[in-house]
Structures are given as structure tokens and as C-alpha cells.
Design a protein around this motif. Structure first.
Motif, PDB file in Angstrom:
ATOM      1  N   SER A  98       0.827  -1.210   0.000  1.00  0.00           N
ATOM      2  CA  SER A  98       0.000   0.000   0.000  1.00  0.00           C
ATOM      3  C   SER A  98       0.859   1.257   0.000  1.00  0.00           C
ATOM      4  N   VAL A  99       1.917   1.257   0.801  1.00  0.00           N
ATOM      5  CA  VAL A  99       2.810   2.422   0.830  1.00  0.00           C
ATOM      6  C   VAL A  99       3.474   2.611  -0.528  1.00  0.00           C
ATOM      7  N   ALA A 100       3.965   1.513  -1.107  1.00  0.00           N
ATOM      8  CA  ALA A 100       4.587   1.615  -2.434  1.00  0.00           C
ATOM      9  C   ALA A 100       3.586   2.104  -3.470  1.00  0.00           C
ATOM     10  N   GLY A 101       2.364   1.593  -3.423  1.00  0.00           N
ATOM     11  CA  GLY A 101       1.346   2.029  -4.362  1.00  0.00           C
ATOM     12  C   GLY A 101       1.000   3.491  -4.219  1.00  0.00           C
ATOM     13  N   ASN A 102       0.869   3.966  -2.989  1.00  0.00           N
ATOM     14  CA  ASN A 102       0.563   5.380  -2.769  1.00  0.00           C
ATOM     15  C   ASN A 102       1.690   6.282  -3.259  1.00  0.00           C
ATOM     16  N   LEU A 103       2.925   5.905  -2.959  1.00  0.00           N
ATOM     17  CA  LEU A 103       4.047   6.749  -3.365  1.00  0.00           C
ATOM     18  C   LEU A 103       4.176   6.817  -4.883  1.00  0.00           C
ATOM     19  N   ILE A 104       3.993   5.690  -5.558  1.00  0.00           N
ATOM     20  CA  ILE A 104       4.157   5.669  -7.010  1.00  0.00           C
ATOM     21  C   ILE A 104       3.010   6.396  -7.703  1.00  0.00           C
ATOM     22  N   SER A 105       1.784   5.965  -7.416  1.00  0.00           N
ATOM     23  CA  SER A 105       0.635   6.513  -8.146  1.00  0.00           C
ATOM     24  C   SER A 105       0.343   7.962  -7.770  1.00  0.00           C
ATOM     25  N   CYS A 106       0.405   8.277  -6.489  1.00  0.00           N
ATOM     26  CA  CYS A 106       0.098   9.649  -6.069  1.00  0.00           C
ATOM     27  C   CYS A 106       1.169  10.630  -6.539  1.00  0.00           C
ATOM     28  N   SER A 107       2.427  10.201  -6.582  1.00  0.00           N
ATOM     29  CA  SER A 107       3.464  11.096  -7.085  1.00  0.00           C
ATOM     30  C   SER A 107       3.303  11.337  -8.583  1.00  0.00           C
ATOM     31  N   PHE A 108       2.893  10.301  -9.338  1.00  0.00           N
ATOM     32  CA  PHE A 108       2.605  10.489 -10.769  1.00  0.00           C
ATOM     33  C   PHE A 108       1.484  11.503 -10.973  1.00  0.00           C
ATOM     34  N   ALA A 109       0.384  11.314 -10.234  1.00  0.00           N
ATOM     35  CA  ALA A 109      -0.755  12.226 -10.374  1.00  0.00           C
ATOM     36  C   ALA A 109      -0.388  13.638  -9.937  1.00  0.00           C
ATOM     37  N   ALA A 110       0.363  13.756  -8.849  1.00  0.00           N
ATOM     38  CA  ALA A 110       0.759  15.079  -8.373  1.00  0.00           C
ATOM     39  C   ALA A 110       1.689  15.773  -9.362  1.00  0.00           C
ATOM     40  N   TYR A 111       2.582  15.013  -9.961  1.00  0.00           N
ATOM     41  CA  TYR A 111       3.482  15.597 -10.966  1.00  0.00           C
ATOM     42  C   TYR A 111       2.699  16.127 -12.158  1.00  0.00           C
ATOM     43  N   ALA A 112       1.685  15.381 -12.587  1.00  0.00           N
ATOM     44  CA  ALA A 112       0.867  15.843 -13.709  1.00  0.00           C
ATOM     45  C   ALA A 112       0.119  17.121 -13.358  1.00  0.00           C
ATOM     46  N   PHE A 113      -0.469  17.180 -12.166  1.00  0.00           N
ATOM     47  CA  PHE A 113      -1.228  18.366 -11.772  1.00  0.00           C
ATOM     48  C   PHE A 113      -0.315  19.573 -11.540  1.00  0.00           C
ATOM     49  N   ALA A 114       0.884  19.336 -11.045  1.00  0.00           N
ATOM     50  CA  ALA A 114       1.742  20.453 -10.650  1.00  0.00           C
ATOM     51  C   ALA A 114       2.637  20.952 -11.774  1.00  0.00           C
ATOM     52  N   ARG A 115       3.064  20.062 -12.699  1.00  0.00           N
ATOM     53  CA  ARG A 115       4.103  20.453 -13.653  1.00  0.00           C
ATOM     54  C   ARG A 115       3.686  20.364 -15.116  1.00  0.00           C
ATOM     55  N   LEU A 116       2.648  19.610 -15.433  1.00  0.00           N
ATOM     56  CA  LEU A 116       2.265  19.415 -16.833  1.00  0.00           C
ATOM     57  C   LEU A 116       1.057  20.272 -17.184  1.00  0.00           C
ATOM     58  N   GLN A 117       0.937  20.591 -18.442  1.00  0.00           N
ATOM     59  CA  GLN A 117      -0.202  21.352 -18.963  1.00  0.00           C
ATOM     60  C   GLN A 117      -1.063  20.422 -19.825  1.00  0.00           C
ATOM     61  N   PHE A 118      -2.325  20.265 -19.455  1.00  0.00           N
ATOM     62  CA  PHE A 118      -3.246  19.450 -20.234  1.00  0.00           C
ATOM     63  C   PHE A 118      -4.655  20.002 -20.076  1.00  0.00           C
ATOM     64  N   THR A 119      -5.526  19.664 -20.991  1.00  0.00           N
ATOM     65  CA  THR A 119      -6.884  20.185 -21.019  1.00  0.00           C
ATOM     66  C   THR A 119      -7.681  19.695 -19.808  1.00  0.00           C
ATOM     67  N   GLY A 120      -8.314  20.654 -19.128  1.00  0.00           N
ATOM     68  CA  GLY A 120      -9.148  20.312 -17.983  1.00  0.00           C
ATOM     69  C   GLY A 120      -8.391  20.054 -16.705  1.00  0.00           C
ATOM     70  N   ARG A 121      -7.137  20.495 -16.637  1.00  0.00           N
ATOM     71  CA  ARG A 121      -6.336  20.212 -15.446  1.00  0.00           C
ATOM     72  C   ARG A 121      -6.975  20.793 -14.194  1.00  0.00           C
ATOM     73  N   THR A 122      -7.445  22.040 -14.268  1.00  0.00           N
ATOM     74  CA  THR A 122      -8.043  22.681 -13.103  1.00  0.00           C
ATOM     75  C   THR A 122      -9.310  21.957 -12.655  1.00  0.00           C
ATOM     76  N   ILE A 123     -10.134  21.556 -13.623  1.00  0.00           N
ATOM     77  CA  ILE A 123     -11.384  20.870 -13.292  1.00  0.00           C
ATOM     78  C   ILE A 123     -11.096  19.515 -12.646  1.00  0.00           C
ATOM     79  N   TRP A 124     -10.164  18.764 -13.245  1.00  0.00           N
ATOM     80  CA  TRP A 124      -9.839  17.456 -12.681  1.00  0.00           C
ATOM     81  C   TRP A 124      -9.226  17.583 -11.290  1.00  0.00           C
ATOM     82  N   PHE A 125      -8.405  18.608 -11.079  1.00  0.00           N
ATOM     83  CA  PHE A 125      -7.816  18.806  -9.750  1.00  0.00           C
ATOM     84  C   PHE A 125      -8.905  19.158  -8.735  1.00  0.00           C
ATOM     85  N   ALA A 126      -9.875  19.980  -9.126  1.00  0.00           N
ATOM     86  CA  ALA A 126     -10.975  20.324  -8.228  1.00  0.00           C
ATOM     87  C   ALA A 126     -11.811  19.088  -7.890  1.00  0.00           C
TER      88      ALA A 126
END
Length: 294
Positions: A98-126
């Protein structure tokens, strides 16, 4: 003479101010010690009860046992139909995955929300942040029906697989706050060198994010290791029980409950959490301080 008198008065005022500051520090430390004792009293009571006889646990208010029963630990370890080491191993497997899964998947999602530009980013983050306000009990029945149709009930899959799908929005938010504080010039320099977004994440962002990752790891470990409801819902075979479920087996509604042995195993169940926290407490403090959480 006037200068000497002014210097003497200034010195006396400084001495009095130092005395007041010293008294204030003493009172503050005394207050903090008293508060710490109150907060740690349940832990002291648990440790003392694990060394008492059954008749002394609820029959005496004293924390100091009249007679030390260290055999509560040896008896408790083998009191159940299965050795407690099996339950420890089960909890370790679920927690580590569970710890490994949280670190891997949540860091991927956080990186996308924080550093990448894609359509609907603000809506998906909300929408992701809105899931923080949904109680777990609301989605419990739909999830159980879904896992039952998949044939995952009485396995560890319902406890582990969601962690690899970034299901904990709290950790995503924690890492997003940290990633946003890293200079974007690092990404731009890496892109000029030909790095892909994944290479930037793996070689630059991830090594700089150890404080946030450590904070997410310790919180995830504590929540999963101490989770009672989810294993209770999905695990039926006693051989698959985790530590919280095993502790419940010491209480018998029809017969005699072994409280001393249960408290002894409860003390042992705290050992991995305490060791992990002590080992990574610096990363935890840095992660909370630098991610903007108060």
C-alpha cells in the motif's frame, strides 16, 4: 556620573527582563511537559496493563504493576489458533504494498497536476480535491459489490490495488504543494537537454521530493497498519487476518477475554510504526513544513 547611573539602570532593567524571560521559559516548558504527560498517559496505561494480571488491569488505578507478568507477551504470541507472526507478516505485506502504491501513483498524479499542462487540469484537480470530503462509508458498499463481482473478496487485492490507482487524494494534494515550490527552470533546462516528462520526473523531481515522499510514506503506513474496517469487510479467512483483526480475537463475548495478552500484542503492534517514525522524522518535519501544510 550621569552616564554611570544610566548604565546601571539599563543593566538592572536588562537583568530583570532576563529573569522574566527565564521564568516564562520555565512555565512554558512545565506546561508542555504536563500536556505531554496527559497525551502519553494512554500509552503508559497500555504498557503497564500489558504487564499486569487480568484481575489487576481494571481493578487498580496504579500504573505500576503489583507483579510483573512478562509471560503475557509469550502467551499472547501463541494464544490464538495461528501464531501472531503470521498476522504480523500479513500486515507487513499489505502495508508495504500500500505504501509503495501510494508513493508511485500519487506522485505520478501530483506531478501531472503540478508540472504538466493538459486540457481540464483545473477541473480534474478540483474534482480530485472534492473526493476528500466524501466519507469512506459512502463508497464502501459500491466498492464491495464491485470487488465481489471481480472475485477479489477474501484476498488482499481490495486493500492494495486501489493504492496503485492514486485513490488517496490527500497524498496527491500534499505532493502537489511540494512540487509547485520546485523551480520550473529545472524542467526547462532538462527539456533543452532532451529529457522527456517522465525523465524529468524520475531524474529531477523525484530526488528533490524525498521530504514529501517521506511524509506520505509515514502517514500511509500508519493508516494502513492500523486500519480495522477494510480488512474486516474484505478478509474472511483467519489465516489472512492483519494485526488489528487479530487483536480483536482476544476478546470473547461468551467466555473469558485475555486483556493482558491483548494489550501485550497491542504494544508489539506499535513497534513498527514507532521505529519507522523515529527513522524518518526529519523527512516528515521537512515535508510538512515545505509543502505549505499547517
Amino acid at each position: 556620573m550621569a552616564f554611570d547611573e544610566a548604565a546601571r539602570v539599563a543593566h538592572e532593567l536588562r537583568v530583570k527582563q532576563d529573569q522574566r524571560n527565564r521564568r516564562a521559559r520555565y512555565l512554558k516548558h512545565l506546561f508542555l511537559i504536563l500536556v505531554s504527560v496527559v497525551m502519553l498517559y494512554p500509552l503508559f496505561w497500555l504498557l503497564a496493563s500489558s504487564l499486569k494480571a487480568e484481575t489487576q488491569i481494571f481493578g487498580s488505578l496504579s500504573l505500576w504493576p503489583e507483579e510483573f507478568h512478562f509471560d503475557n507477551y509469550t502467551k499472547g504470541w501463541n494464544a490464538l489458533p495461528i501464531s501472531f507472526s503470521v498476522f504480523y507478516m500479513n500486515s507487513a505485506i499489505v502495508t508495504l504494498l500500500s505504501v509503495a502504491g501510494n508513493l508511485i501513483s500519487c506522485s505520478f498524479a501530483a506531478y501531472a497536476f503540478a508540472r504538466l499542462q493538459f486540457t481540464g487540469r483545473t477541473i480534474w484537480f478540483a474534482l480530485m480535491m472534492m473526493t476528500l470530503m466524501i466519507p469512506y462509508h459512502v463508497v464502501l458498499i459500491p466498492q464491495y459489490v464491485q470487488f465481489l463481482k471481480l472475485g477479489w473478496v477474501d484476498t488482499y487485492l481490495p486493500l492494495v490495488v486501489p493504492k496503485f490507482l492514486a485513490s488517496d487524494a490527500f497524498f496527491i494534494f500534499l505532493m502537489v504543494q511540494f512540487f509547485r515550490q520546485l523551480p520550473r527552470e529545472l524542467d526547462e533546462a532538462a527539456m533543452i537537454d532532451g529529457c522527456s516528462p517522465f525523465k524529468i520526473y524520475w531524474a529531477i523531481i523525484l530526488p528533490l521530493s524525498l521530504p514529501a515522499m517521506g511524509t506520505a510514506a509515514i502517514f500511509s503506513l500508519i493508516w494502513v497498519w492500523e486500519d480495522f474496517l477494510a480488512p474486516l469487510i474484505y478478509l474472511n479467512d483467519i489465516k489472512s487476518y492483519t494485526v488489528p483483526l487479530a487483536l480483536r480475537l482476544f476478546l470473547d463475548q461468551d467466555g473469558e477475554s485475555a486483556y493482558g495478552q491483548m494489550f501485550a500484542m497491542s504494544v508489539l503492534s506499535l513497534v513498527p510504526v514507532v521505529i519507522f517514525f523515529v527513522a524518518f522524522q526529519k523527512l516528515i518535519v521537512r515535508g510538512i513544513a515545505t509543502s505549505g501544510m499547517k
